[in-house]
Design an enzyme around this catalytic site. Structure first.
Site, mmCIF file in Angstrom:
data_model
loop_
_atom_site.group_PDB
_atom_site.id
_atom_site.type_symbol
_atom_site.label_atom_id
_atom_site.label_comp_id
_atom_site.label_asym_id
_atom_site.label_seq_id
_atom_site.Cartn_x
_atom_site.Cartn_y
_atom_site.Cartn_z
ATOM 1 N N ASP A 77 0.818 -1.188 0.000
ATOM 2 C CA ASP A 77 0.000 0.000 0.000
ATOM 3 C C ASP A 77 0.860 1.250 0.000
ATOM 4 O OD1 ASP A 77 -2.564 1.435 2.026
ATOM 5 O OD2 ASP A 77 -2.551 0.972 -0.098
ATOM 6 N N ASP A 110 -9.317 -1.242 3.646
ATOM 7 C CA ASP A 110 -8.826 -0.897 4.971
ATOM 8 C C ASP A 110 -9.656 -1.571 6.038
ATOM 9 O OD1 ASP A 110 -8.165 2.487 3.931
ATOM 10 O OD2 ASP A 110 -6.897 0.711 3.936
#
Lengths: 155, 444
Positions: free
Chosen positions: B203, B365
């Protein structure tokens, strides 16, 4: 005080701005210093929900698709247009009139479905083997899952 | 006070950003916490660490099998994690390519298919597990009637936020995240931790590096001013009057003279297996001013995350095509042309601001936070509390960094890093301390 239906522009100035937001605008010097009457929104989300012109098509689509063995669409219809459902039939604002039949029929459909389902499920749970005999064990879900081998978590 | 005098009587006093910031944060922390709570509950109820899951066996098969069935060691874990990250990168590039070729219908179709698959198959499995574990005597007819119905309704709610109440749409996204996260917690332990760390690093790289897939996708979306079809959780805006384009809040096609077309993130679920959702977003302290100038912040298209095909690796042959992919897309924050201060990247893991000023968080997330907490729950509740606090603190730090740097930042690295750190510390240090205190009746 007449009820205003939100989302319906009443003058050519409002444009994309909904009338209720005028309450937040600073008034020009010529504007009267009255609060506009509280708006009535068609959807439960208020100013964030569906605009009025799309609401009728939406209500009709959900109502018709609910007949395809999807009664939860009726429930969504009722929840989404809850203000329309809640307003008494006599004093519904005119803008809601095309939407209201669909919402009411969706409500009726969903209540029939839920009554039937709950009755059947309760009979099944409470009756148990006394009522159904040995077929109860064939119908109860955890046995069916074990038989089909799907109760283990699949990858 | 001059402002107040000029206001219409009854007009609420002008709010500063501080008044709404707490509410904004609450509205994004609550669903994250709810997701984690449900995953912890499911894990506590349903997990039986002794029985090897088919997932473990499939992993062993994929990674060579020499380690034996269900072996849980570090090399296997690293290989699996790297494979996953590679698959996600490839899928994200594929997504970028499709987006570049303007194949939005196929993206949406894939999103719909994957979210429906998640809800139907994973949801059905979880429901069956719950029914079996709790011995709830539901009959097969009702179950067969309720499951497809609920799956269809939730998939619809997740995909088209405009047709359902906001609460239902948000709940559907949380359900999808919960199911995917629960599925991930079935991995062996070392694999899970390696996966989390690898995804956090990915990420970070994908959002911040110039060649990262997410960055590419976001830049494409910004330059075209379209939204990427993706699954993104959008908090309800605190003040519905914030965006002048209230009506555009859900619609992506209309554009005003002054406004960019509101690119609300459309929900697109793409699950290739592992999706990383980063939230990128910048919280702009000037969002209130922006709103008042009728310049809604447009979110740039989110970055879809492809989840890796663990299923494919494992049991695709047996189960057909199960593509559970949750595309997490984060939308970059696009300033209106008047105030454009440079491109803002959106990570999938970023927290973005929608056109109405609400905070957006990608579904990936949600998923990875919940995976971490769920894995912690498999050990003990002490680690759950520690990891939960660490993750929420990481989320707060990310928000702060966003406001400070004003560019898209990944939301995974900080939270996952803190979560892993606290898990290790709790398990090694805190537990011994607490046990000693408890057994000596010093502290309970």
């Amino acid at each position: 005080m007449e009820t205003r239906v939100a989302g319906v522009p009443e003058d050519e100035e409002s444009g994309l701005l909904p009338r209720p937001s005028a309450a937040g605008r600073r008034p020009s010097s010529a504007a009267p210093r009255f609060r506009p009457p509280p708006a009535v929104w068609a959807t439960v989300d208020g100013p964030l929900g569906l605009p009025l012109e799309e609401a009728e098509g939406h209500a009709r689509r959900f109502f018709l698709w609910g007949f395809a063995c999807l009664p939860f669409l009726w429930a969504i219809n009722c929840c989404y247009f809850w203000p329309i459902l809640r307003s008494p039939a006599a004093s519904t604002p005119a803008a809601f009139a095309p939407i209201r039949p669909y919402v009411v029929r969706s409500a009726i459909g969903f209540s029939i479905f839920s009554v039937v389902l709950i009755t059947w499920a309760t009979t099944f749970i409470v009756g148990g083997e006394r009522l159904f005999g040995p077929t109860w064990n064939d119908l109860v879900m955890y046995n069916v899952a074990d038989k089909l081998g799907i109760s283990g978590f699949m990858g | 006070m001059a402002d107040a005098a000029a206001a219409v009587p009854g007009d609420p006093p002008a709010t500063t950003v501080l008044d709404s910031l707490g509410e904004d944060i609450t509205r994004i922390v609550s669903p994250v916490s709810a997701c984690m709570l449900i995953v912890v509950l499911l894990v506590s109820l349903l997990s039986s660490p002794n029985s090897p899951s088919p997932l473990t066996a499939s992993f062993a098969a994929v990674t060579g099998g020499s380690v034996g069935g269900g072996a849980d060691d570090i090399p296997t874990a690293l290989i699996t994690a790297v494979t996953f990250v590679v698959a996600v990168t490839a899928a994200t590039f594929l997504l970028a390519l499709l987006f570049y070729l303007r194949c939005t219908p196929c993206l949406r179709a894939y999103l719909g298919f994957s979210s429906l698959a998640v809800l139907l198959f994973l949801g059905g499995q979880v429901a069956l597990l719950l029914i079996s574990r709790l011995r709830f005597p539901l009959d097969a007819v009702s179950f067969a009637l309720l499951l497809p119905n609920a799956a269809g309704a939730l998939a619809l709610a997740a995909l088209s936020p405009a047709s359902v109440p906001i609460a239902l749409h948000q709940a559907a996204l949380v359900v999808v995240a919960v199911l995917t996260a629960f599925w991930f917690t079935l991995l062996p332990e070392w694999t899970t931790w390696a996966l989390l760390i690898a995804m956090a690093i990915y990420d970070l790289a994908a959002v911040l590096l110039p060649g990262g897939p997410l960055r590419v996708l976001l830049e494409l979306a910004i330059e075209r001013n379209e939204e990427i079809p993706a699954l993104v959780y959008e908090a309800r805006p605190v003040d519905p009057r914030h965006g002048s384009n209230w009506r555009l809040w859900r619609e992506g096609s209309q554009s005003d003279g002054n406004l960019d077309s509101s690119s609300t993130v459309e929900v697109i679920g793409e699950a290739f297996g592992r999706s990383i959702e980063g939230n990128s977003g910048n919280i702009s302290p000037s969002q209130v001013q922006e709103a008042s100038t009728l310049a809604g912040v447009v979110n740039s298209p989110p970055r879809p995350r492809a989840t890796s095909t663990i299923e494919q690796a494992g049991q695709a042959s047996a189960l057909g095509e199960h593509r559970v992919a949750v595309a997490e897309i984060r939308e970059p924050l696009i300033q209106p042309p008047l105030e454009r201060s440079g491109e803002q990247q959106e990570d999938e893991d970023g927290i973005g601001l929608s056109s109405s000023g609400a905070i957006k968080l990608g579904l990936g997330d949600f998923i990875f936070y919940s995976v971490l907490v769920g894995r912690a729950a498999m050990y003990d509740y002490m680690t759950v509390y520690a990891c939960y606090l660490a993750i929420i603190a990481g989320l707060g730090v990310t928000l702060l960094l966003l406001a400070f740097f004003r560019r898209a930042l990944p939301a995974l690295p900080v939270s996952i890093g803190l979560g892993v750190l606290f898990y290790v510390l709790t398990r090694t240090l805190l537990e011994a301390f607490i046990m000693q205190c408890s057994t000596n009746l010093l502290m309970f």
